[in-house]
Every structure is written in structure tokens, then in C-alpha cells.
Design an enzyme around this catalytic site. Sequence first.
Site, mmCIF file in Angstrom:
data_model
loop_
_atom_site.group_PDB
_atom_site.id
_atom_site.type_symbol
_atom_site.label_atom_id
_atom_site.label_comp_id
_atom_site.label_asym_id
_atom_site.label_seq_id
_atom_site.Cartn_x
_atom_site.Cartn_y
_atom_site.Cartn_z
ATOM 1 N N ASP A 1 0.294 5.526 -1.073
ATOM 2 C CA ASP A 1 -0.694 6.532 -1.465
ATOM 3 C C ASP A 1 -0.100 7.696 -2.250
ATOM 4 O O ASP A 1 -0.674 8.786 -2.264
ATOM 5 C CB ASP A 1 -1.398 7.077 -0.212
ATOM 6 C CG ASP A 1 -2.526 6.175 0.260
ATOM 7 O OD1 ASP A 1 -3.485 5.999 -0.491
ATOM 8 O OD2 ASP A 1 -2.427 5.646 1.380
ATOM 9 N N HIS B 1 -13.567 1.461 3.080
ATOM 10 C CA HIS B 1 -12.584 2.328 3.728
ATOM 11 C C HIS B 1 -13.153 2.639 5.111
ATOM 12 O O HIS B 1 -13.489 1.715 5.861
ATOM 13 C CB HIS B 1 -12.282 3.579 2.885
ATOM 14 C CG HIS B 1 -11.119 4.347 3.419
ATOM 15 N ND1 HIS B 1 -11.253 5.580 4.013
ATOM 16 C CD2 HIS B 1 -9.795 4.044 3.487
ATOM 17 C CE1 HIS B 1 -10.067 6.010 4.415
ATOM 18 N NE2 HIS B 1 -9.159 5.094 4.113
ATOM 19 N N HIS C 1 -9.412 -2.340 6.936
ATOM 20 C CA HIS C 1 -10.472 -1.336 7.100
ATOM 21 C C HIS C 1 -11.848 -1.915 7.455
ATOM 22 O O HIS C 1 -12.779 -1.133 7.673
ATOM 23 C CB HIS C 1 -10.629 -0.452 5.854
ATOM 24 C CG HIS C 1 -9.619 0.650 5.770
ATOM 25 N ND1 HIS C 1 -9.607 1.729 6.622
ATOM 26 C CD2 HIS C 1 -8.568 0.834 4.936
ATOM 27 C CE1 HIS C 1 -8.608 2.532 6.310
ATOM 28 N NE2 HIS C 1 -7.953 2.007 5.298
ATOM 29 N N ASP D 1 2.080 1.872 3.828
ATOM 30 C CA ASP D 1 1.162 3.019 3.844
ATOM 31 C C ASP D 1 1.915 4.340 3.756
ATOM 32 O O ASP D 1 1.486 5.356 4.298
ATOM 33 C CB ASP D 1 0.250 3.008 5.068
ATOM 34 C CG ASP D 1 -1.047 3.806 4.830
ATOM 35 O OD1 ASP D 1 -1.294 4.216 3.677
ATOM 36 O OD2 ASP D 1 -1.800 4.020 5.791
ATOM 37 N N HIS E 1 -2.659 -3.378 4.569
ATOM 38 C CA HIS E 1 -1.906 -2.549 5.521
ATOM 39 C C HIS E 1 -2.602 -2.600 6.873
ATOM 40 O O HIS E 1 -3.384 -1.749 7.224
ATOM 41 C CB HIS E 1 -1.719 -1.118 5.021
ATOM 42 C CG HIS E 1 -2.961 -0.360 4.677
ATOM 43 N ND1 HIS E 1 -3.923 -0.846 3.832
ATOM 44 C CD2 HIS E 1 -3.407 0.865 5.066
ATOM 45 C CE1 HIS E 1 -4.909 0.041 3.716
ATOM 46 N NE2 HIS E 1 -4.618 1.085 4.474
ATOM 47 N N GLU F 1 -8.840 1.377 -2.800
ATOM 48 C CA GLU F 1 -9.004 1.427 -1.342
ATOM 49 C C GLU F 1 -10.429 1.835 -0.989
ATOM 50 O O GLU F 1 -10.700 2.965 -0.629
ATOM 51 C CB GLU F 1 -7.997 2.386 -0.705
ATOM 52 C CG GLU F 1 -7.974 2.240 0.807
ATOM 53 C CD GLU F 1 -6.898 3.082 1.466
ATOM 54 O OE1 GLU F 1 -6.613 2.830 2.654
ATOM 55 O OE2 GLU F 1 -6.349 3.982 0.814
ATOM 56 N N HIS G 1 0.833 -1.209 0.000
ATOM 57 C CA HIS G 1 0.000 0.000 0.000
ATOM 58 C C HIS G 1 0.862 1.251 0.000
ATOM 59 O O HIS G 1 1.628 1.480 0.926
ATOM 60 C CB HIS G 1 -0.897 0.000 1.242
ATOM 61 C CG HIS G 1 -2.060 0.928 1.151
ATOM 62 N ND1 HIS G 1 -3.261 0.565 0.588
ATOM 63 C CD2 HIS G 1 -2.206 2.212 1.533
ATOM 64 C CE1 HIS G 1 -4.104 1.582 0.642
ATOM 65 N NE2 HIS G 1 -3.483 2.602 1.200
#
Length: 420
Positions: free
Chosen positions: A47, A179, A220, A349, A241, A152, A45
Site C-alpha cells: 500500500d 473491500h 476481503h 500488506d 493478502h 483493492e 499487496h
Amino acid sequence: MRITLLVLFSTLLVGCGSLSAQTDNDDYRQQAIEILESVPLFDGHNDAPWQYRNRVGYKFSELDFYDTTQFERPMHTDIPRLRDGRVGAQWWSVYVPAGIPEPTAVKQTMEQIDFVHRMTERYPDVFEMALTADDVERIFEDGKIASLIGMEGGHSINNSLATLRMFYELGARYMTITHSRTLDWADAAGDEPRHGGLTEFGEEVIREMNRLGMMVDLSHVTPETMKDALRVTEAPVMFSHSNARAVSGHPRNVPDDVIMMLPEKDGLVMVTFVESFTSEELRQYYAERNGYRAKMESLWGGQPDRISEAMEAWEAENEAPKSTLEQVADHIDYIRDLVGVDYIGIGGDYDGVSSLPLGLEDVSTYPDLFAELLKRGYSEEDLEKIAGLNMLRVLRGAEEVSERLREERGPSEVLITDFE
């Protein structure tokens, strides 16, 4: 004279010990680098696409991916640091906020996917799109970073299996079921649960993901959603993650009873570097700070300046603890002791959080984590699995299930309205 000589001798011993420890650390790091150059380090993961959206509106002309340190708050990721970190395969997160209207989420997710495709086209000597495990291995052998797309949050499909299928066609190879917001068909961690896990439509989403060959990502979601997905899925699952809840009790982490279900479904927890998921001490600190803020808001409602002053005073008296690389390694230790190294990966992450553990400040630091694991007695074979072989096995397992299911049935015709 004798006392002086003893002091001098003791000083030399301490100095030699420090030098020896540093030499050992350097040796472990070099060994870690050699391991990461032999198998693709597969991170679950990152971003960076979201950072490019927020900072420069996706414009490479305004922010070269060879240097993203020009901001007051530098990014965690760029090409030189990816190379220094020996990243061989990256799940790029195509995240959009869970709170936006779902039709808008579809559009914005497509923009995120477009960014990943354009990134690989702009830097073809560094990145190449990967759609399969075989692609990952081939691209790694060519000296490039295999780039895969992970969505995500199921809000991005707008309650539509047709939209899910089209995202697969655009290259998405995993989807995080939720999420931060509970959906019409799945409960999210950190939000009010409404369904006790997955609804019937939610179960159909899992089945269609299995048929497509899209990985089911259970970061999540609530434990009930995790268990429902594990019950329904025919393919391996992943946590892109997340950490071990027994080590840090954050609701985003994975409980023991779920971790112990992973071997049956050949699943994978990709241990993350998010500070409050890593450090129980920091999680407790945040809870105390939030509790104090709630108290101040109750006492001084409508007086924001007074509340701010009170919080500044509290934070000055209560320094936040800092998570560490060693605490991340503790989560790896815990999962290994519970189910073994075959069910562990790495999901940093990076660029999805504002702060990171000491020793893991950006994507260049992966070798330091693997050096710490070597120091703790992990074998080279263990680290090859954690770095990438486990993720390749899980991805290949999802592909094999997809090949079988595509022969057995066509695309699902189920609509969410069939269950209302």
C-alpha cells in the site's frame, strides 16, 4: 577443581551450540537469498501508493522513494529495502476507502494508478510496469522490479463494467471484489451481508474480468462470495493478502472448505503479515479489549475522559501479545498440509497496516521468512514456487482464459439496472 572444569566445559558447550545455531541461521538466510535471486519474489499487496497520498499528496519532490524513514512513523517500503528484501515483482495496491461515494472512488483510484505509473517513470532503473507474466519474467531478468497494479475493492468501478474495462486499459491486472463494505453486487467480510454472496450482476463482473484477463482477488469477501466466484470463474483466482482461518479465525482469512476448492480452479492464497490475521492470541486480545470498551461506553456514556482512563488502565494490565514471523510460517505450513505448496504465495500488506510481526518489520525481511521455511524442511523447489512461480502460473492461466474468451465474445453490455 573438578566442578570448576565441568562448569567451564558446560559453558563452552552452550557457547558452541549458540554459535552453531547462528551459523545455521546465516546459512539458511544465504540460501534463501540465492533462491530469491533466481526467481522473482512476487508480493501480492503493498500500500505504498496510499501512504504517498496521505503523507505528501503523491509528491515525489517531497518524499524520495529512496528513503521513506524520515517520519515519526516510517514507511515499511522504499527502494533500498525492496532491494534488500529481493522483491522481484510487486502488486501495488491502488486502494481508496470503501466508505466514500463511488463516483469519487473512481477518481481517486485513477489518481492512485497515476502514482504507480509516475513511480516507474521517475525510477526507471528500479521499476518497470508489467502487464503480463512474460513482462514480469523479462523485467526480472533485467534486474528491475516488475510493477503491477491491483485495485483493492469493487467500489472503484461504481457498478459499471465499462469503468472496469477502462481500469484494465490503465493497467489494472487484479481487482479485489470488495473491500470492507458490502456492495450492491457482492458481500464483504466484516460488513452486513445482503446478497448471500454475489448477485447476478456480481457474477457478470466475474465473467467480464475473466474475458479481460483481470485477476479475481477474493481477499476481503465473505465465504459465500468466495464460493460464488469460484463457481462462476473460468480463470484462476487469488487471495492477495489472506491467511488460513483454521489457524487464526479472523473473518478476513480463508476457510478450509474454500482452500480445498483452489486446486480445481488453480487458485492461490498469498499469505499475509497482518498481525490479527496471523495470531489467534492477538485476535482474541482485540476482542476482549473491544468488549471492555463497549462495557465502559455503556457505563460512562458521554464521559469520554473517564472511558479513556478506564481503557488506559485496562491496557496497562493486559499487554497485547505480539505476532511473529514463525506464526506466518505456521499459516504456510497449514495450507501446504491441506492442499500443497502449489497454491501458496506471499502478500505482505506492507504500508497497509500500522504494525507487523516480529521479524517482518519491513520489506527487507522477506529472506528471513524463506530462511525459516528452509529450516522447517521446505525444498528449494517449494520455495521457488511460493516466492513467485505459483503467481506467474496463475497469472498466465488468467491470460490464457482471456485469450480464449475474447475470441468467443465481445465486451459485456450488461448494466446493473438490468437486474433491478
